[in-house]
Design a protein around this motif. Sequence first.
Motif, PDB file in Angstrom:
ATOM      1  N   CYS A   1      28.299  15.003 -16.918  1.00  0.00           N
ATOM      2  CA  CYS A   1      28.147  16.497 -16.317  1.00  0.00           C
ATOM      3  C   CYS A   1      28.912  17.581 -17.479  1.00  0.00           C
ATOM      4  O   CYS A   1      28.234  18.821 -17.025  1.00  0.00           O
ATOM      5  CB  CYS A   1      28.092  15.660 -14.855  1.00  0.00           C
ATOM      6  N   MET A   2      29.996  17.152 -16.605  1.00  0.00           N
ATOM      7  CA  MET A   2      31.331  18.506 -18.012  1.00  0.00           C
ATOM      8  C   MET A   2      30.212  18.691 -19.168  1.00  0.00           C
ATOM      9  O   MET A   2      30.342  19.821 -19.280  1.00  0.00           O
ATOM     10  CB  MET A   2      32.527  17.779 -17.694  1.00  0.00           C
ATOM     11  N   ASN A   3      30.149  17.660 -20.275  1.00  0.00           N
ATOM     12  CA  ASN A   3      29.873  18.312 -21.207  1.00  0.00           C
ATOM     13  C   ASN A   3      28.547  18.659 -21.932  1.00  0.00           C
ATOM     14  O   ASN A   3      28.505  19.524 -21.994  1.00  0.00           O
ATOM     15  CB  ASN A   3      30.129  16.992 -22.255  1.00  0.00           C
ATOM     16  N   LEU A   4      28.035  18.277 -20.147  1.00  0.00           N
ATOM     17  CA  LEU A   4      26.855  18.718 -20.197  1.00  0.00           C
ATOM     18  C   LEU A   4      26.359  20.379 -19.968  1.00  0.00           C
ATOM     19  O   LEU A   4      25.067  21.077 -20.530  1.00  0.00           O
ATOM     20  CB  LEU A   4      25.492  17.953 -19.513  1.00  0.00           C
ATOM     21  N   VAL A   5      27.012  20.643 -19.065  1.00  0.00           N
ATOM     22  CA  VAL A   5      27.256  21.901 -18.985  1.00  0.00           C
ATOM     23  C   VAL A   5      28.083  22.839 -19.780  1.00  0.00           C
ATOM     24  O   VAL A   5      27.557  23.945 -19.723  1.00  0.00           O
ATOM     25  CB  VAL A   5      28.610  21.837 -17.829  1.00  0.00           C
TER      26      VAL A   5
ATOM     27  N   PRO B   1      40.882  25.630 -19.561  1.00  0.00           N
ATOM     28  CA  PRO B   1      40.217  23.660 -19.305  1.00  0.00           C
ATOM     29  C   PRO B   1      39.311  24.102 -17.805  1.00  0.00           C
ATOM     30  O   PRO B   1      39.462  24.293 -16.993  1.00  0.00           O
ATOM     31  CB  PRO B   1      41.134  22.848 -18.677  1.00  0.00           C
ATOM     32  N   PHE B   2      37.808  24.235 -18.193  1.00  0.00           N
ATOM     33  CA  PHE B   2      36.982  23.984 -17.167  1.00  0.00           C
ATOM     34  C   PHE B   2      35.893  22.969 -16.810  1.00  0.00           C
ATOM     35  O   PHE B   2      35.087  23.295 -15.913  1.00  0.00           O
ATOM     36  CB  PHE B   2      35.660  24.937 -17.452  1.00  0.00           C
ATOM     37  N   GLY B   3      36.016  22.272 -16.823  1.00  0.00           N
ATOM     38  CA  GLY B   3      35.914  20.548 -16.280  1.00  0.00           C
ATOM     39  C   GLY B   3      35.334  20.445 -14.603  1.00  0.00           C
ATOM     40  O   GLY B   3      34.619  20.570 -14.547  1.00  0.00           O
TER      41      GLY B   3
ATOM     42  N   THR C   1      40.713  14.249 -18.327  1.00  0.00           N
ATOM     43  CA  THR C   1      42.063  14.545 -17.848  1.00  0.00           C
ATOM     44  C   THR C   1      43.206  16.189 -18.502  1.00  0.00           C
ATOM     45  O   THR C   1      42.915  17.887 -17.950  1.00  0.00           O
ATOM     46  CB  THR C   1      43.504  13.582 -18.769  1.00  0.00           C
ATOM     47  N   LEU C   2      42.101  16.142 -19.847  1.00  0.00           N
ATOM     48  CA  LEU C   2      42.307  17.604 -20.788  1.00  0.00           C
ATOM     49  C   LEU C   2      41.410  18.618 -20.312  1.00  0.00           C
ATOM     50  O   LEU C   2      41.270  19.571 -20.335  1.00  0.00           O
ATOM     51  CB  LEU C   2      42.161  17.044 -22.336  1.00  0.00           C
ATOM     52  N   THR C   3      39.846  18.388 -19.960  1.00  0.00           N
ATOM     53  CA  THR C   3      39.090  19.271 -19.807  1.00  0.00           C
ATOM     54  C   THR C   3      39.615  19.591 -18.387  1.00  0.00           C
ATOM     55  O   THR C   3      38.708  21.212 -18.100  1.00  0.00           O
ATOM     56  CB  THR C   3      37.920  18.038 -19.680  1.00  0.00           C
ATOM     57  N   VAL C   4      40.003  18.777 -17.750  1.00  0.00           N
ATOM     58  CA  VAL C   4      40.188  19.708 -16.236  1.00  0.00           C
ATOM     59  C   VAL C   4      41.616  20.024 -16.072  1.00  0.00           C
ATOM     60  O   VAL C   4      41.525  21.545 -15.803  1.00  0.00           O
ATOM     61  CB  VAL C   4      40.211  18.141 -14.844  1.00  0.00           C
TER      62      VAL C   4
ATOM     63  N   ILE D   1      41.148  13.506 -26.680  1.00  0.00           N
ATOM     64  CA  ILE D   1      41.164  15.080 -26.904  1.00  0.00           C
ATOM     65  C   ILE D   1      40.580  15.881 -27.531  1.00  0.00           C
ATOM     66  O   ILE D   1      40.207  17.290 -27.324  1.00  0.00           O
ATOM     67  CB  ILE D   1      43.022  15.071 -27.321  1.00  0.00           C
ATOM     68  N   LEU D   2      40.077  15.319 -28.894  1.00  0.00           N
ATOM     69  CA  LEU D   2      39.352  16.336 -29.825  1.00  0.00           C
ATOM     70  C   LEU D   2      37.760  16.965 -29.129  1.00  0.00           C
ATOM     71  O   LEU D   2      37.822  18.160 -28.978  1.00  0.00           O
ATOM     72  CB  LEU D   2      38.789  15.619 -30.809  1.00  0.00           C
ATOM     73  N   ILE D   3      37.477  16.029 -28.179  1.00  0.00           N
ATOM     74  CA  ILE D   3      36.522  15.888 -27.548  1.00  0.00           C
ATOM     75  C   ILE D   3      36.650  16.938 -26.261  1.00  0.00           C
ATOM     76  O   ILE D   3      35.804  17.974 -26.021  1.00  0.00           O
ATOM     77  CB  ILE D   3      35.128  14.512 -26.998  1.00  0.00           C
TER      78      ILE D   3
END
Length: 735
Positions: free
Chosen positions: A54-58, A193-195, A322-325, A365-367
């Motif tokens: 969901c996060m990466n789709l957005v 970080p916008f997750g 964790t890093l996305t959020v 982390i790169l993602i």
Amino acid sequence: MSMTMLTVFQIIGVSAAYFGVTLALPWILLGGKFAQLRTAARFMACFVTGNFFCMNLVFLLQLLHISNRFTLVAGTLAPFIAVAVRRRQACLSALEKGLRSLRVVSEGEMGVKTLMLRTGRRMRKMSSGWLGEWLSSRWPDVLLTLGILGMLLYIYGVNAVNVYGYCSSDMVLHNYWINYMDQNRIFVDGVYPFGFHCIIYYLHEVFSVPVYVLLRVFALPQTLMIHMALFAFLKLVCKSRYTPYVGLTAYIMWGILYQYTYYRYYAPLPQEYGMMFVLPAVYFAIAFLQKKDILSGDGKKKKTAKDARLLLLLFAASVSLTLTVHFYDTIMAGLLCGGIAVGFCFRCFRWRYLRRLVLAGVTGILIAVLPMAAAYAMGTPLQGSLHWGMNMISAGGEDKEDSGENAQKEENKSPGKTEAGVSWKSLGTKLDHVLGEMQYYVTNDSRTAAEFMLGSVGVLLALGMLWYILRRPDYGAVLVSVGVFMGIASILQASAKLGLPQLMEVSRYSVYIGYGLPIVWSLCADAAVYLLFRERKGIHIGGLVMLGAACAVVLLTGLRKPVCISAYESNGAVTCVTNILRENPKGATWTICSSNDERQMIWGEGYHYEMIQFLRNLQKIGEGVSVTIPTDTVYFFIEKVPLLYLDYMNTIRPEKKVSLKGAATELPKSGGILPYIEEERWVTMSHMYYWARAFQELYPNEMEVYYETDEFICYRVRQNGYNLYDFAIDYGYNK
């Protein structure tokens, strides 16, 4: 319908939408892929996969500026369509069977009642078959799990249904960021970080839930998921079926923990949302290291290698989340990985394990960094919080107070003491600092409780070493890994006094230490039970005895009571916003004049007039200035008992009412949010209250009371758009 009942239904609806998208859909789609995992690990894998998708789709759709309901729904269904195309024969057969059943009913060959009767029989057979068999051996777990859910709903649900406003001052800012995602402007205030914001936006856009409603009620499902992640982790690492409930029960109900260790669960905040992905990352790393043969081969070795690859993928996804959020969660996940490196040192540093783990972690982390890097490359600056975080880390946690204290310690050293004496004294002082900070931040100012908590970490490390000696290295490594992490976290909490680098705000460590303590307590109980019974059946009875003892201790030493956080908007204000949004049809123009919080809540629906600006314009009455608001309806939100708008979460109840003294005080001259904080808010609301009373005396029929309680009042003015009221009147205090 009362606002309380509406809130209950909103919580149920939002929970169903969130769990459905992030848990049920991955379970349906990937259930076969995760079949080799234990139930708790499958649960972790599904919600990690669901959130990751969901996060990466957005992120993808927002950066392409094509994010809307259609593209989000299409992106969500795309994996299911791909699977259906690949398995088209089976899908066509299932579709044909379903259509045949519909044809039989539609043509009258079978009645609807007969169809329902047959369906009911099949469901009863299924429930009495595999479901009954599954429950027959697990009913104690089911009852205990329901008990845990009941305790969570009791502790955190009371606040959720009784406090309607935002429970954190940060919510208005997050509301602002998410609002602009409707316009495909994902990093409106800078790269961050916008997750968490992606998940809220997804629920808002796909299910048409207003953002302010999500930010009001999402704290409860978020907190449930955080505790379920903890529960799943304990189920996977403990030997006894019942020792996981020991730590979890103590964490939820024990009154020895300081309020800051759990206060932030009362608001849907990014840091806490990211906590649910820390323990999955830890477990998948541990599970990978517990695999003996990870290289490709034939037969069983080939299956092991396939399982190891799946664990690495899930580890990479968890680290990425964790890093996305929130970067604090990544720091904690990194410290836990450091603990794992110590605990599994006998296997972690073998090249075939180390390179795969490092590669998976770096990939994760790169993602996470990729969407932020793409936005930064397109000219979006970093958000201020990232600059603050990097400055804090580069500062090394040193300040003048610490430097002066350390210098004084150096001066007070006695030259006659031996080096060993100085070392022991220094070690005792440092331990005292660690205990002191734990006493202040983690316990209710109890030295005994702090010593118990730190002592339990020491006991866990000792038990881990014992299991090394007893030749259960994989189990002992788990104990040592958790113990090392908790020791490091306790030391870092005292980093300011110890002169160590300060990786994050000191008080935030208490949230993670509090979250880690139930793991320590459960593993200590589990290791003791395992030591007594080993693999015999009595291990589960021993776990049940430990659970009973833990419940007795909690009852005797004091239960935690549910609290209601002081919200940053009154219940009356949120009730009025809800009614106004429902009552005013599309095309109607209306304005709310209030403090700045409602501005983001009504985004895209109505207009907002800042209260302090309204009052400052009234002060210019002598200059011939008129104050008009060009909408059909105007609402004035006034707090008769002004809120205590503070920067930190608290349970302090306001008592100071608006008064003539407050209205006679000069208006605050500061800008931004400062006119609405503490004493200034009382002054601002007093001015507004007495202006409203004066205006009502002039226009008693037009200035009507829309909603009123003992603490809040809302006035409504309906006006002709071609003949607007001039709100600039002399109310006796606008000088």
